[in-house]
Design an enzyme around this catalytic site. Structure first.
Site, PDB file in Angstrom:
ATOM      1  N   GLU A   1       0.862  -1.181   0.000  1.00 54.94           N
ATOM      2  CA  GLU A   1       0.000   0.000   0.000  1.00 54.94           C
ATOM      3  C   GLU A   1       0.893   1.224   0.000  1.00 54.94           C
ATOM      4  OE1 GLU A   1      -2.397  -3.264   1.738  1.00 54.94           O
ATOM      5  OE2 GLU A   1      -0.522  -2.396   2.463  1.00 54.94           O
TER       6      GLU A   1
ATOM      7  N   TYR B   1       7.687   2.105  -7.769  1.00 57.11           N
ATOM      8  CA  TYR B   1       7.070   0.780  -7.821  1.00 57.11           C
ATOM      9  C   TYR B   1       6.684   0.402  -9.252  1.00 57.11           C
ATOM     10  CZ  TYR B   1       6.841   1.737  -2.811  1.00 57.11           C
ATOM     11  OH  TYR B   1       7.161   2.068  -1.514  1.00 57.11           O
TER      12      TYR B   1
END
Length: 149
Positions: free
Chosen positions: A107, A119
């Site tokens: 998250e 990411y």
């Protein structure tokens, strides 16, 4: 030339890890949480990145069967922008694969665009939103994931 090392976190590292934690998060973990993760959570794997034996960041993950959940990743503010977070995240991915993981998730705050870009470099894609995920300001989290094999 500075010596860069990434290795498993040890109990003796917690004091320095706390400096990274406090400088990085508005709702930081406390020492006891790290101590429990290292000594009582059989699914937890934590690694530190250090330069000349000074801890400048860390990453944590839980490995349950073939799923990995990144619990947290942080680099001291003064060392950001030098691709050290990228090196640390790459290392964590390699460790996860070595432990038999086939999928990784995490998250990230919806406002943390820098982390989301990092990411995405590793193939993570948004998979949903966790409403009011962060307790400090009720900010939503983007759930990101990637298949590792």
């Amino acid at each position: 030339m500075a010596e860069l090392t990434i290795r498993k976190m040890e109990l003796a590292d917690i004091d320095q890890v706390m400096l990274v934690e406090l400088a990085s998060f508005s709702s930081p973990w406390n020492e006891q949480i790290f101590r429990q993760e290292l000594t009582q959570n059989q699914h937890a794997y934590y690694y530190i990145i250090e330069i000349d034996q000074k801890i400048i960041g860390y990453v944590g993950m839980w490995v349950v069967f073939d799923d990995v959940q990144i619990t947290n990743i942080a680099i001291l503010p003064g060392f950001r922008g030098q691709k050290l977070g990228e090196k640390l995240f790459r290392f964590a991915l390699q460790q996860a694969i070595g432990l038999g993981a086939t999928r990784l998730s995490l998250e990230v705050r919806v406002t943390n665009i820098v982390a989301q870009k990092l990411y995405r470099k590793f193939g993570l894609v948004p998979g949903g939103i966790r409403k009011n995920y962060y307790t400090d300001n009720q900010e939503d989290a983007v759930v990101m994931w990637v298949n590792l094999i």
